[in-house]
Design a protein around this motif. Structure first.
Motif, PDB file in Angstrom:
ATOM      1  N   TYR A   1      11.672   6.594  -7.964  1.00 51.95           N
ATOM      2  CA  TYR A   1      12.144   5.305  -7.456  1.00 51.95           C
ATOM      3  C   TYR A   1      12.497   5.413  -5.977  1.00 51.95           C
ATOM      4  CZ  TYR A   1      12.261   3.622 -12.243  1.00 51.95           C
ATOM      5  OH  TYR A   1      11.897   3.250 -13.508  1.00 51.95           O
ATOM      6  N   GLY A   2      12.176   4.361  -5.221  1.00 53.42           N
ATOM      7  CA  GLY A   2      12.427   4.380  -3.790  1.00 53.42           C
ATOM      8  C   GLY A   2      12.953   3.060  -3.261  1.00 53.42           C
ATOM      9  N   HIS A   3      13.570   3.128  -2.087  1.00 52.48           N
ATOM     10  CA  HIS A   3      14.096   1.954  -1.382  1.00 52.48           C
ATOM     11  C   HIS A   3      13.557   2.017   0.040  1.00 52.48           C
ATOM     12  CE1 HIS A   3      17.039  -0.578   0.748  1.00 52.48           C
ATOM     13  NE2 HIS A   3      17.281  -1.143  -0.419  1.00 52.48           N
ATOM     14  N   SER A   4      13.133   0.885   0.582  1.00 54.17           N
ATOM     15  CA  SER A   4      12.436   0.874   1.868  1.00 54.17           C
ATOM     16  C   SER A   4      13.313   1.290   3.041  1.00 54.17           C
ATOM     17  CB  SER A   4      11.850  -0.510   2.143  1.00 54.17           C
ATOM     18  OG  SER A   4      12.867  -1.487   2.200  1.00 54.17           O
ATOM     19  N   ILE A   5      14.628   1.316   2.855  1.00 56.67           N
ATOM     20  CA  ILE A   5      15.543   1.770   3.913  1.00 56.67           C
ATOM     21  C   ILE A   5      16.194   3.092   3.520  1.00 56.67           C
ATOM     22  CG2 ILE A   5      17.662   1.296   5.206  1.00 56.67           C
ATOM     23  CD1 ILE A   5      15.407  -0.433   6.105  1.00 56.67           C
ATOM     24  N   PHE A   6      16.891   3.102   2.397  1.00 58.37           N
ATOM     25  CA  PHE A   6      17.794   4.200   2.076  1.00 58.37           C
ATOM     26  C   PHE A   6      17.108   5.447   1.516  1.00 58.37           C
ATOM     27  CE2 PHE A   6      20.425   0.380   2.013  1.00 58.37           C
ATOM     28  CZ  PHE A   6      21.418   0.755   2.907  1.00 58.37           C
ATOM     29  N   THR A   7      15.831   5.364   1.188  1.00 52.14           N
ATOM     30  CA  THR A   7      15.117   6.579   0.777  1.00 52.14           C
ATOM     31  C   THR A   7      13.929   6.859   1.689  1.00 52.14           C
ATOM     32  OG1 THR A   7      13.543   5.524  -0.747  1.00 52.14           O
ATOM     33  CG2 THR A   7      15.714   6.068  -1.635  1.00 52.14           C
TER      34      THR A   7
ATOM     35  N   ILE B   1       6.325   3.514   0.576  1.00 58.19           N
ATOM     36  CA  ILE B   1       7.542   3.081  -0.113  1.00 58.19           C
ATOM     37  C   ILE B   1       7.854   1.621   0.219  1.00 58.19           C
ATOM     38  CG2 ILE B   1      10.029   3.462  -0.355  1.00 58.19           C
ATOM     39  CD1 ILE B   1       8.326   5.612  -1.684  1.00 58.19           C
ATOM     40  N   TRP B   2       7.654   1.237   1.475  1.00 62.36           N
ATOM     41  CA  TRP B   2       7.878  -0.147   1.896  1.00 62.36           C
ATOM     42  C   TRP B   2       6.932  -1.097   1.153  1.00 62.36           C
ATOM     43  CZ3 TRP B   2       4.158  -2.473   5.515  1.00 62.36           C
ATOM     44  CH2 TRP B   2       4.482  -3.799   5.848  1.00 62.36           C
ATOM     45  N   MET B   3       5.664  -0.744   1.074  1.00 64.89           N
ATOM     46  CA  MET B   3       4.698  -1.603   0.393  1.00 64.89           C
ATOM     47  C   MET B   3       4.985  -1.688  -1.101  1.00 64.89           C
ATOM     48  SD  MET B   3       1.171  -0.516   2.386  1.00 64.89           S
ATOM     49  CE  MET B   3       0.133  -1.821   1.738  1.00 64.89           C
ATOM     50  N   VAL B   4       5.342  -0.568  -1.704  1.00 62.89           N
ATOM     51  CA  VAL B   4       5.664  -0.557  -3.134  1.00 62.89           C
ATOM     52  C   VAL B   4       6.810  -1.524  -3.429  1.00 62.89           C
ATOM     53  CG1 VAL B   4       6.758   0.840  -4.921  1.00 62.89           C
ATOM     54  CG2 VAL B   4       4.797   1.748  -3.672  1.00 62.89           C
ATOM     55  N   GLY B   5       7.886  -1.444  -2.626  1.00 60.22           N
ATOM     56  CA  GLY B   5       9.034  -2.313  -2.856  1.00 60.22           C
ATOM     57  C   GLY B   5       8.735  -3.772  -2.569  1.00 60.22           C
TER      58      GLY B   5
END
Length: 311
Positions: free
Chosen positions: A37-43, A233-237
């Protein structure tokens, strides 16, 4: 496990990447994914892509009306301040998000939901979880980065515009942890950590992260490259709950992904190369690159919701 195409540089023209894409059906590739799991800022993009050129106690990331300030904490052992950077903070934060999601409300050997704590029994075990080599250099680097990461603080500034002839700014401070226990051993492999996260960070990682294929992300982090990983990660979110096309200007993209690239023309060149590389690992993503920026068009999520709900 999914076999992804190898790459050595980003110097080839964009069509080269599409010519080397595997012919395996998307359904087969999805079946082999390892879900994190990822976050476009915090990970991802919050952390610098490379160490600051000069010793710095903080860095600033700007996105439209928001500023994210990453402040270095003071290491109790060395009394030094270091900013976490490059790939290890990204991998560790994604791993933490994954463990929180997998533990749910019951918890497990890594996670105590009531205390909001994460336990890393040893660096050797963590490195195995991250799927990277256990060499001494790697262990030293990850030990340094995890100390810098757990001690840092994040501030989010929202600039609300002019109110009564004044520039209004709202500030939220988000320490990553409330408490940390370092278990240091003579053998660095046995070093362990217990982190008690702040409620704000816990909620972000447990509720605002999107599932992604870790094997794809790890391949995109090969070497010291992180821009492709951050774009992925940005695109996924963004695609996960997307209903309508969204436009992102080159200025916004530069502020988000352009660490160390002051020349926007150079940034555009590199961004185009990296988003084409990401498309190899996320082939169902649809987007358009124009002179004004990038438009993301609603696409299938990298991980279908029904699959992510099983983890």
């Amino acid at each position: 496990m999914t076999r992804y195409p190898k790459y050595d540089s980003l110097k080839e023209p964009a069509p080269y990447y599409f010519q080397t894409q595997e012919s395996a059906p998307v359904s087969q590739r999805l079946a082999d994914q390892e879900i994190w799991y990822g976050h476009s800022i915090f990970t991802s993009s919050l952390f610098p892509q490379s160490p600051p050129k000069e010793p710095a106690s903080f860095i600033v990331k700007r996105q439209v009306n928001y500023e994210y300030i990453l402040e270095a904490g003071i290491d109790p052992a060395t009394k030094n301040q270091k900013i976490p950077y490059c790939k290890f903070p990204r991998m560790i934060m994604c791993w933490i998000a994954k463990r929180i999601r997998m533990a749910g409300k019951k918890g497990d050997k890594y996670v105590d939901p009531e205390k909001m704590s994460i336990r890393i029994s040893s660096l050797s075990h963590l490195v195995a979880e991250l799927g990277i080599a256990k060499g001494g250099v790697t262990l030293c680097a990850i030990n340094e980065q995890i100390r810098a990461l757990t001690l840092c603080r994040i501030s989010v500034h929202k600039c609300s515009g002019f109110v009564a002839s004044r520039n209004r700014r709202e500030i939220v401070n988000l320490p990553l942890t409330r408490a940390i226990v370092f278990n240091e051993c003579e053998n660095i492999r046995e070093n362990g950590f217990v982190m008690i996260l702040t409620p704000e960070i816990w909620n972000i990682l447990s509720k605002e992260t999107a599932p992604f294929d870790f094997q794809a992300a790890k391949a995109l982090l090969k070497g010291r490259r992180v821009m492709a990983h951050d774009i992925y990660i940005w695109m996924v979110g963004t695609y996960f709950n997307m209903r309508f096309p969204r436009n992102f200007s080159w200025h916004w993209l530069h502020e988000t992904f352009g660490d160390g690239l002051n020349d926007e023309r150079n940034f555009r060149f590199r961004f185009r190369r990296n988003i084409c590389l990401v498309n190899l690992f996320y082939p169902q993503a649809r987007f358009e690159i124009t002179k004004d920026g990038v438009t993301l068009i609603p696409s299938r999520p990298a991980i279908e919701p029904r699959r992510s709900s099983r983890h």
